[in-house]
Design an enzyme around this catalytic site. Structure first.
Site, mmCIF file in Angstrom:
data_model
loop_
_atom_site.group_PDB
_atom_site.id
_atom_site.type_symbol
_atom_site.label_atom_id
_atom_site.label_comp_id
_atom_site.label_asym_id
_atom_site.label_seq_id
_atom_site.Cartn_x
_atom_site.Cartn_y
_atom_site.Cartn_z
ATOM 1 N N THR A 14 0.746 -1.202 -0.106
ATOM 2 C CA THR A 14 -0.048 0.005 0.082
ATOM 3 C C THR A 14 0.771 1.242 -0.064
ATOM 4 O O THR A 14 0.604 2.336 -0.658
ATOM 5 C CB THR A 14 -0.884 -0.012 1.062
ATOM 6 O OG1 THR A 14 -1.724 -1.205 1.159
ATOM 7 C CG2 THR A 14 -1.849 1.254 1.342
ATOM 8 N N THR A 89 1.482 -4.646 4.344
ATOM 9 C CA THR A 89 1.075 -4.924 5.599
ATOM 10 C C THR A 89 0.559 -6.202 5.932
ATOM 11 O O THR A 89 0.518 -6.916 6.736
ATOM 12 C CB THR A 89 0.490 -3.760 6.255
ATOM 13 O OG1 THR A 89 -0.578 -3.588 5.780
ATOM 14 C CG2 THR A 89 1.154 -2.404 6.489
ATOM 15 N N ASP A 90 -0.229 -6.701 4.721
ATOM 16 C CA ASP A 90 -0.886 -7.825 4.967
ATOM 17 C C ASP A 90 0.144 -8.978 5.213
ATOM 18 O O ASP A 90 -0.279 -10.030 5.892
ATOM 19 C CB ASP A 90 -1.463 -8.420 3.519
ATOM 20 C CG ASP A 90 -2.743 -7.196 3.214
ATOM 21 O OD1 ASP A 90 -3.064 -6.409 4.074
ATOM 22 O OD2 ASP A 90 -3.377 -7.617 2.161
HETATM 23 N N1 ASP Z 1 -3.259 -3.821 2.530
HETATM 24 C C1 ASP Z 1 -1.854 -4.114 2.114
HETATM 25 C C2 ASP Z 1 -0.705 -3.089 2.572
HETATM 26 O O1 ASP Z 1 -0.791 -2.379 3.681
HETATM 27 C C3 ASP Z 1 -1.901 -4.423 0.761
HETATM 28 C C4 ASP Z 1 -0.496 -5.351 0.644
HETATM 29 O O2 ASP Z 1 -0.261 -6.015 1.534
HETATM 30 O O3 ASP Z 1 0.222 -5.237 -0.246
HETATM 31 O O4 ASP Z 1 0.165 -2.983 1.965
#
Ligand code: ASP
Length: 333
Positions: A14, A89-90
């Protein structure tokens, strides 16, 4: 003044995602773009930027991480003082743990990302990057193993979990808490995590698959007999409470143990899987007697990654048991 030399390796996530023509946000920014958006970084470190991948966290693989670990080794050998891995973050709770297991670096390694994209109001990426570089520039951090820094909090790779889908405070270490914070541009280390899991040197040439199967209320494990035919090399059973499954699933687990290593974890986010308290059918004692290996304090997803890395080294059952035994810090008696 000689500033520490910090490497920023971007994998995507993200923090790098901007509006795409097809709708939603998708990775576009490079590591250089990220650095340009935070001028304060120039006061903290002298930076080298590498955009190694540009993908969402969910698509990263263990092979990708092995490449990152190799890059870090090489750059540390060339004299880099610390590294920040930027990504989605995933999977931060997974990737930080894998990097920690694959390489005990003598220099700080920090993983960060963002909960909000760079075009969102209150984007957290710039603050997270600045805090992460500040932590990576602090020599003391190398003793902590790989750490995760978001929201000015420092978490040990071993304990950290993503605990919310949207909040900028999404990262927690249930059961232990953060190990430090960044305040007024300074790193404050509050707790030093135990470093009892041994580093793993795995070839990782071909993917090893370990299944993760959650057995909640009324789930009797009908999937389990299929795992070996599907090519899985091991299984993590995520039970309830202190490591309990429905009695109806016990036979399938017994048979599975004859085919592959089976690790017993819990869906409860903190606390150790028990080993010698409950004696009912489907209890931790029952499953351990049948050959399941308790995962200690690890979350199910970290246990799956540990077993995957161990299996890719061709580890014997004894080595696997010893490694999972190390996930519970020694008790003072
Ligand atoms: N929600 C995710 C992030 O925070 C998407 C990912 O993991 O790429 O980056």
């Amino acid at each position: 003044m000689n500033l520490p030399r910090i490497l920023i390796v971007s994998l995507g996530g993200t923090i790098t995602m901007t509006s795409s023509a097809t709708g939603g946000i998708a990775p576009t920014l490079t590591a250089d773009n990220l650095i340009e958006s935070v001028p304060q970084l120039a006061h903290v470190a002298s930076l080298e930027a590498i955009t190694q991948f540009s993908m969402p966290g969910a698509s990263l693989s263990i092979q990708n991480l092995a490449e990152v670990a190799r890059l870090l080794h090489q750059k540390f050998a060339e004299g880099i003082d610390g590294a920040v891995v930027v990504q989605g973050t995933d999977t931060i709770e997974d990737t930080a743990f894998v990097l920690d297991l694959l390489a005990w670096h003598a220099r700080p390694v920090v993983v960060t990302g963002a909960m909000r994209g760079p075009q969102a109001a209150g984007a957290d990426g710039p603050a997270n990057l600045l805090a992460a570089v500040t932590v990576a520039a602090d020599r003391r951090v190398s003793e902590l193993g790989v750490v995760v820094v978001l929201n000015d909090e420092i978490h040990a790779a071993r304990w950290v979990q993503k605990s919310h889908t949207s909040l900028t405070s999404a990262f927690e270490s249930p059961g232990t808490g953060r190990i430090g914070i960044v305040a007024e541009g300074q790193v404050e280390i509050l707790i030093r995590p135990t470093r009892d899991l041994l580093p793993i040197t795995a070839a990782l040439n071909h993917p090893i698959r370990v299944a993760q199967v959650s057995l909640g209320l009324g789930e009797e494990g009908w999937l389990l007999p299929a795992l070996s035919g599907l090519g899985y090399a091991g299984a993590v059973i995520e039970g309830m409470g202190a490591g309990h499954v429905p009695a109806a699933a016990v036979d399938a687990i017994s048979k599975l143990v004859d085919q592959m290593p089976v690790i017993l974890c819990s869906r409860v986010r903190a606390g150790r899987v028990f080993t010698h308290t409950y004696g009912f059918d489907g209890s931790e004692m029952d499953l351990i007697k049948r050959g399941a290996i308790p995962c200690g304090h690890l979350s199910s997803s970290k246990a799956r990654l540990l077993l995957t890395l161990l299996q890719s080294t061709g580890a014997t059952e004894e080595v696997i048991r010893t490694a999972f035994g190390q996930t519970t810090p020694e008790q003072n008696s």
